[in-house]
Design a protein around this motif. Structure first.
Motif, PDB file in Angstrom:
ATOM      1  N   ARG B 183       0.832  -1.207   0.000  1.00 44.89           N
ATOM      2  CA  ARG B 183       0.000   0.000   0.000  1.00 44.89           C
ATOM      3  C   ARG B 183       0.863   1.252   0.000  1.00 44.89           C
ATOM      4  O   ARG B 183       0.556   2.235  -0.661  1.00 44.89           O
ATOM      5  CB  ARG B 183      -0.889   0.011   1.239  1.00 44.89           C
ATOM      6  CG  ARG B 183      -2.303  -0.483   0.938  1.00 44.89           C
ATOM      7  CD  ARG B 183      -3.215  -0.252   2.119  1.00 44.89           C
ATOM      8  NE  ARG B 183      -4.206   0.779   1.882  1.00 44.89           N
ATOM      9  CZ  ARG B 183      -4.858   1.408   2.859  1.00 44.89           C
ATOM     10  NH1 ARG B 183      -4.585   1.138   4.133  1.00 44.89           N
ATOM     11  NH2 ARG B 183      -5.763   2.312   2.580  1.00 44.89           N
ATOM     12  N   GLU B 185       3.746   1.565  -1.266  1.00 48.49           N
ATOM     13  CA  GLU B 185       4.289   1.744  -2.622  1.00 48.49           C
ATOM     14  C   GLU B 185       3.247   2.357  -3.551  1.00 48.49           C
ATOM     15  O   GLU B 185       3.547   3.214  -4.375  1.00 48.49           O
ATOM     16  CB  GLU B 185       4.799   0.403  -3.158  1.00 48.49           C
ATOM     17  CG  GLU B 185       6.132   0.017  -2.511  1.00 48.49           C
ATOM     18  CD  GLU B 185       6.576  -1.414  -2.803  1.00 48.49           C
ATOM     19  OE1 GLU B 185       5.787  -2.164  -3.412  1.00 48.49           O
ATOM     20  OE2 GLU B 185       7.696  -1.756  -2.391  1.00 48.49           O
ATOM     21  N   GLU B 186       2.023   1.897  -3.385  1.00 52.67           N
ATOM     22  CA  GLU B 186       0.915   2.439  -4.172  1.00 52.67           C
ATOM     23  C   GLU B 186       0.746   3.940  -3.885  1.00 52.67           C
ATOM     24  O   GLU B 186       0.588   4.750  -4.796  1.00 52.67           O
ATOM     25  CB  GLU B 186      -0.339   1.662  -3.763  1.00 52.67           C
ATOM     26  CG  GLU B 186      -1.550   1.790  -4.644  1.00 52.67           C
ATOM     27  CD  GLU B 186      -2.708   1.029  -4.004  1.00 52.67           C
ATOM     28  OE1 GLU B 186      -3.743   1.659  -3.728  1.00 52.67           O
ATOM     29  OE2 GLU B 186      -2.550  -0.190  -3.738  1.00 52.67           O
ATOM     30  N   ARG B 189       3.481   5.877  -5.582  1.00 52.57           N
ATOM     31  CA  ARG B 189       3.250   5.971  -7.042  1.00 52.57           C
ATOM     32  C   ARG B 189       2.165   6.996  -7.387  1.00 52.57           C
ATOM     33  O   ARG B 189       2.292   7.751  -8.337  1.00 52.57           O
ATOM     34  CB  ARG B 189       2.831   4.600  -7.593  1.00 52.57           C
ATOM     35  CG  ARG B 189       4.002   3.726  -8.043  1.00 52.57           C
ATOM     36  CD  ARG B 189       3.521   2.569  -8.903  1.00 52.57           C
ATOM     37  NE  ARG B 189       2.485   1.762  -8.263  1.00 52.57           N
ATOM     38  CZ  ARG B 189       2.722   0.769  -7.413  1.00 52.57           C
ATOM     39  NH1 ARG B 189       3.965   0.450  -7.096  1.00 52.57           N
ATOM     40  NH2 ARG B 189       1.730   0.091  -6.870  1.00 52.57           N
ATOM     41  N   SER B 190       1.095   6.996  -6.587  1.00 51.06           N
ATOM     42  CA  SER B 190      -0.046   7.859  -6.928  1.00 51.06           C
ATOM     43  C   SER B 190       0.322   9.337  -6.892  1.00 51.06           C
ATOM     44  O   SER B 190      -0.287  10.152  -7.581  1.00 51.06           O
ATOM     45  CB  SER B 190      -1.208   7.601  -5.970  1.00 51.06           C
ATOM     46  OG  SER B 190      -1.085   8.430  -4.830  1.00 51.06           O
TER      47      SER B 190
END
Lengths: 346, 346
Positions: B183, B185-186, B189-190
């Motif tokens: 999460r 990492e997500e 990225r976002s």
């Protein structure tokens, strides 16, 4: 023979840096408890108890450590303390002690030994020394003690044994300098080699005769020294080991194997693995998920380890040292670097 | 707006154990220089210089650290020091400070911040705070500062940004608890998530209104406190973070991204790699053939490293700590074990 007076000479002139930061110039390793309950010199002194009376123990130490010796060996008569103004290796030290003992008891036997080794058990060590003393009282021999090797160590000199003699002695075929790995392994396999422990037994007459032959100038110089000679006077004596000056050249050299636990405490890595709650040095060790480390702290101080292994960790005074066990002999490099940075910590 | 009085509230109640053995119960991290020249609380205080005058800085600290605060922040009027008899998380602390400021300047704006973070550069930080202060003076907003993530850290809460607003502010879509790796990492990225830095800007009226709505009992209790309340009186206030009590529930929450170097100094591993000649803490570091280590020693003390890497090595008082950097957050386990062994060192 029962009337032979036995003297001991504790050689305490070393100023090694390999136990930095616990050892300092002002406090070399022999004055510290390194993996022992008491300071090494005290342990060495007590190891002779019953075999040599305190009045017959001479200590040769650096002039700058006089107070330390007096504090750690209060039983020692002040006249038994020989103070070197500068280190000149073992030949001057041994010649000086021999001539001092000659003046008191020319017919005596001497045990000459480093002040900073660990030997167990003490009772068995005294038995072996008594055997050597008896042999030295009978014959004009230069007896060295050789340690049964337990591994192909490259850090020690070796003694190749010759023929057996009475009293457990062996003649010495030759002394060998610190060997390469392959040679050390060969020595171990042969079963005929011992580590040179630097512990000697001889009559006062025998060592004086040997010095007269192989180091006459040093002996003549040593005979003129009082208990606290000047630097220039002492520095005139040739700085050479007794192995080089006498033992490797004399023909009346014998060895007694020392089948004991012996440790020359040559670097931090020579200490056994520390396991809590005590660190070497008398401090506390708190170790979680850690293995095969050597930890040192003085009483009232603490080493705390978490998740580490194979390290030397020393907390001493205002300094912490950390290095892998296998690098322990390179601590000198740190001391040299520290010397450049801040002499207060050396 | 130029007449708005600006106050700062330094939250210094923490008593973390993660910087043991440098930090102790009697000397938590905010009172130490951890990777900084001066103690963290002093650095935090000075970071506000020019934006908040010393007479407008309130410090909420543990009663047991009163002397430390007085010594480190001598400019602080004694009446600006609020002494907690016991730690109760941030809501009581903030409610107490808000009501103290209300009595002096009800129309003021407050900057509320931890006393133990490192933020660079200070001038840029003050600019951003000034922007937030201006916004908080204009509107009844609860502004939090969000740090631009540099890695998928799992140790922080995250803030999901919503729509842009005037003055560089964003609305807050939601607060997210410390995430799992995937999460985190997500989030990274976002590009739409910020770390929750726990730094707040609001008008005194805005925070009082929010507390009145979401934590009325705590606010009522806080309003009755003098500067050194009794333990029972203070312990009655609910121990809860301001994030939980107010920020996650209020609708007037905004965030300002903080595009700065920010470090919450959460464990030894949060410090940059030490490179000689200085250790964190002001002592000396002597490192040979060593890399990626964090070394701490106070002035006049030394860490010496030889042939090691990826270690935390702390020399503090009578204790040395050694652990791998990746285990730094587990130092609490050592503290817990030490607590059992010898409380003098905790």
């Amino acid at each position: 023979m029962s009337s032979t007076e036995v003297f001991a000479v504790l050689m305490a002139g070393g100023s090694g840096t390999r136990f930095w930061p616990a050892s300092r110039r002002a406090l070399p390793k022999q004055y510290l408890p390194i993996g022992t309950q008491k300071p090494l010199i005290r342990e060495t002194f007590e190891r002779l108890a019953g075999l040599v009376e305190p009045a017959h123990v001479l200590v040769v130490a650096s002039r700058s450590h006089k107070k330390l010796v007096r504090a750690l060996l209060p039983e020692l008569p002040e006249t038994n303390l020989l103070l070197e103004p500068v280190g000149r290796n073992t030949t001057p030290c041994i010649a000086w002690a021999a001539s001092a003992i000659e003046q008191r008891a020319p017919a005596s036997v001497q045990i000459v030994l480093p002040s900073d080794h660990v030997i167990h058990p003490a009772a068995r060590f005294r038995e072996l020394l008594a055997t050597a003393v008896a042999a030295a009282a009978r014959e004009e021999l230069l007896i060295t003690l050789g340690v049964q090797p337990s591994e192909p160590a490259m850090g020690f000199g070796y003694i190749e044994c010759g023929e057996p003699r009475a009293g457990g002695l062996r003649t010495v075929r030759r002394f060998v300098e610190k060997p390469e790995r392959a040679r050390a392994e060969e020595f171990l396999r042969s079963g005929n080699f011992l580590w040179n422990a630097g512990i000697f037994v001889w009559s006062t007459a025998a060592i004086l005769a040997a010095l007269q032959r192989f180091a006459p100038q040093t002996l003549a110089g040593a005979r003129k020294l009082d208990r606290a000679p000047g630097r220039a006077q002492f520095a005139r004596l040739e700085s050479i080991s007794i192995d080089k000056s006498v033992m490797e050249r004399a023909s009346n050299v014998c060895v007694i194997p020392l089948p004991l636990e012996w440790n020359d405490v040559g670097s931090w890595n020579a200490l056994p693995e520390s396991s809590g709650p005590s660190a070497a040095g008398g401090g506390a060790l708190l170790a979680l998920e850690s293995s095969n480390c050597i930890a040192y702290a003085p009483p009232g101080e603490v080493v705390a380890l978490l998740g580490v292994r194979d390290l030397v960790v020393v907390h001493a005074g205002k300094v912490t040292l950390v290095c892998p066990r296998e690098r322990a002999q390179d601590v000198r490099a740190l001391v040299a670097a520290m010397e450049q940075r801040d002499k207060r910590f050396v």
